[in-house]
Design an enzyme around this catalytic site. Structure first.
Site, PDB file in Angstrom:
ATOM      1  N   SER A 247      11.420   3.558   6.265  1.00  0.00           N
ATOM      2  CA  SER A 247      10.103   3.402   5.661  1.00  0.00           C
ATOM      3  C   SER A 247       9.039   3.147   6.729  1.00  0.00           C
ATOM      4  CB  SER A 247      10.142   2.293   4.610  1.00  0.00           C
ATOM      5  OG  SER A 247       9.017   2.347   3.777  1.00  0.00           O
ATOM      6  N   ASP A 341      12.222  11.144  -2.840  1.00  0.00           N
ATOM      7  CA  ASP A 341      11.479   9.947  -2.422  1.00  0.00           C
ATOM      8  C   ASP A 341      10.050  10.021  -2.948  1.00  0.00           C
ATOM      9  OD1 ASP A 341      10.391   7.762  -1.161  1.00  0.00           O
ATOM     10  OD2 ASP A 341      10.665   8.513   0.881  1.00  0.00           O
ATOM     11  N   HIS A 375      14.050   6.333  -2.211  1.00  0.00           N
ATOM     12  CA  HIS A 375      13.463   5.914  -0.928  1.00  0.00           C
ATOM     13  C   HIS A 375      14.392   5.054  -0.079  1.00  0.00           C
ATOM     14  CE1 HIS A 375      10.358   4.994   1.957  1.00  0.00           C
ATOM     15  NE2 HIS A 375      10.474   3.704   1.730  1.00  0.00           N
TER      16      HIS A 375
END
Length: 431
Positions: A247, A341, A375
């Site tokens: 991330s 995602d 994600h």
């Protein structure tokens, strides 16, 4: 008094009968295992063709309970084997050997399994139920930190985090892990990588101990100090250094690999090819942040905020100054991305990074894509996170993905990450 004694005796007798019916759940090879290891679940002692419900449950550090269940039918010998038999209904269907683990789910939609204390064994309770009665029970003890791994809190100069060192004197390749959860370093991945023979520093960079609660800028010198600290460990000296990120920490890792010397390998999971949200400084270099526009967000049918299209395009005129010049890096890259995602456009960003490397005559990259994963691709059997609070958006957001596909991605990606570091950092595997 006699009445109490009789009642007490009766209850004890019923309890013994309840669990001495001959039905048992077995976990192979053992009831105890490492967090990332699968177990072989079998039930024996049932009646031929008997239908039962298998249930699983785990409670996280915040007290949130995650559950899964599935219906099975015993074979002619009264056995159920999750490696062989299909679930007839429940949290999943079909042959799913680890379904009772990857399907674990809380009653609330917006949550992420909280696991920051790796010294705490994760307990997964499994039950076999018939006619609403528990007829067998077992607990799977999933250890986050292996025997012999040294966990060392780090407060060296400005840096804060936790060092995980394999047993022995080394030498061990070093890895800097920059993922954080609720402000604290995400120690689970670091501990499991240490089990594989790496010295890993899980480095915090905001909201932890005396670090700023919310950073308005990042200085790569702080991360450089963390890398230097890792290099200075006697067990790591003269060994190669790798980075692992996910991330937002992905663009931090790409920046480190680009601007700091001596980074041999970088894993970027669902990150961005541009510096995002917060400016990065290193010496006389400043990389401005790529920003986002919340007006581009939308609501899902579940009523969750989808911000997947909110980030500005790195290839736009405004976005180009934020793009990290990864072609300057000397090490190897592995980009792991999820096509489902919805935190942001991970696949697009990874392709841009790979295209940039290729355009500069480099082939030092690998791109791994997972079609239906969300994600947070973390370690195997970490419960799936569909939605949770997002600090930058200041809202609960939808992270995308499907539980089964996401679990398969986590298992596959984990082995790829380990293999990548073993290859690029020349590590000897510890079993």
């Amino acid at each position: 008094m006699l009445k109490f004694a009789v009642t007490h005796f009766a209850r004890n007798t019923l309890a013994k009968m309840h669990y001495s019916s001959g039905v048992s759940i077995r976990l192979l090879p053992s009831n105890k295992c490492s967090f990332e290891d699968p177990v072989h679940v079998t039930v024996s002692g049932l009646n031929p063709q008997q239908r039962v419900v298998l249930r699983s449950k785990i409670t996280d550090e915040k007290g949130l309970v995650f559950k899964a269940s599935a219906t099975y039918q015993a074979d002619n010998s009264g056995q159920v084997d999750l490696n062989r038999d299909s679930s007839l209904g429940g949290s999943f269907t079909g042959v799913e050997p680890m379904g009772l683990f990857w399907a674990l789910k809380a009653d609330v939609v917006s949550c992420k399994f909280a696991l920051t204390d790796v010294t705490r064994t994760q307990l997964v309770d499994l039950e076999c139920v018939s006619d609403d009665k528990v007829i067998a029970k077992v607990t799977n003890e999933r250890h986050c930190i292996a025997d012999g791994i040294r966990r060392i809190p780090v407060t060296e100069g400005r840096i804060r985090g936790t060092l995980f060192m394999p047993p022995g004197k080394g030498s061990f390749p070093g890895i800097l892990d920059t993922n954080v959860f609720r402000g604290a370093p995400f120690e689970l991945r670091a501990a499991l990588l240490a089990k594989r023979g790496f010295a890993v520093l899980a480095l915090a960079f905001q909201g932890y101990q005396d670090l700023p609660k919310k950073a308005d800028k990042f200085h790569l010198e702080y991360f450089e100090e963390g890398i230097d600290f890792l290099r200075q460990q006697p067990e790591v000296k003269d060994q190669k250094i790798g980075l692992v990120s996910i991330s937002k920490s992905g663009d931090l890792a790409l920046s480190m690999a680009t601007f700091l010397p001596g980074i041999s390998a970088t894993v970027c999971v669902n990150g961005c090819n541009a510096n995002t949200v917060i400016p990065i400084y290193y010496k006389d270099i400043c990389v401005p942040p790529l920003m986002f526009d919340v007006k581009r967000s939308k609501m899902t049918p579940l009523g969750l905020l989808d911000i997947g299209d909110c980030m500005n395009d790195p290839m736009s005129k405004e976005g180009l100054p934020s793009v990290i010049p990864v072609e300057r890096a000397s090490g190897q890259f592995m980009f792991i991305v999820s096509e489902a995602d919805r935190n942001w456009q991970s696949v697009y960003y990874a392709k841009l990074a790979c295209d940039r490397l290729k355009a500069h005559g480099k082939n030092n990259y690998e791109l791994v894509k997972y079609e239906k994963a969300g994600h947070f691709i973390e370690v195997p059997y970490m419960p799936f996170c569909l939605a949770n609070f997002h600090a930058a958006a200041n809202h609960v957001i939808f992270f995308g993905g499907e539980p089964k596909a996401h679990s398969e991605a986590q298992c596959d990606a984990w082995q790829r990450i380990v293999n990548f570091f073993q290859k690029t950092l020349s590590c000897n595997t510890l079993l």
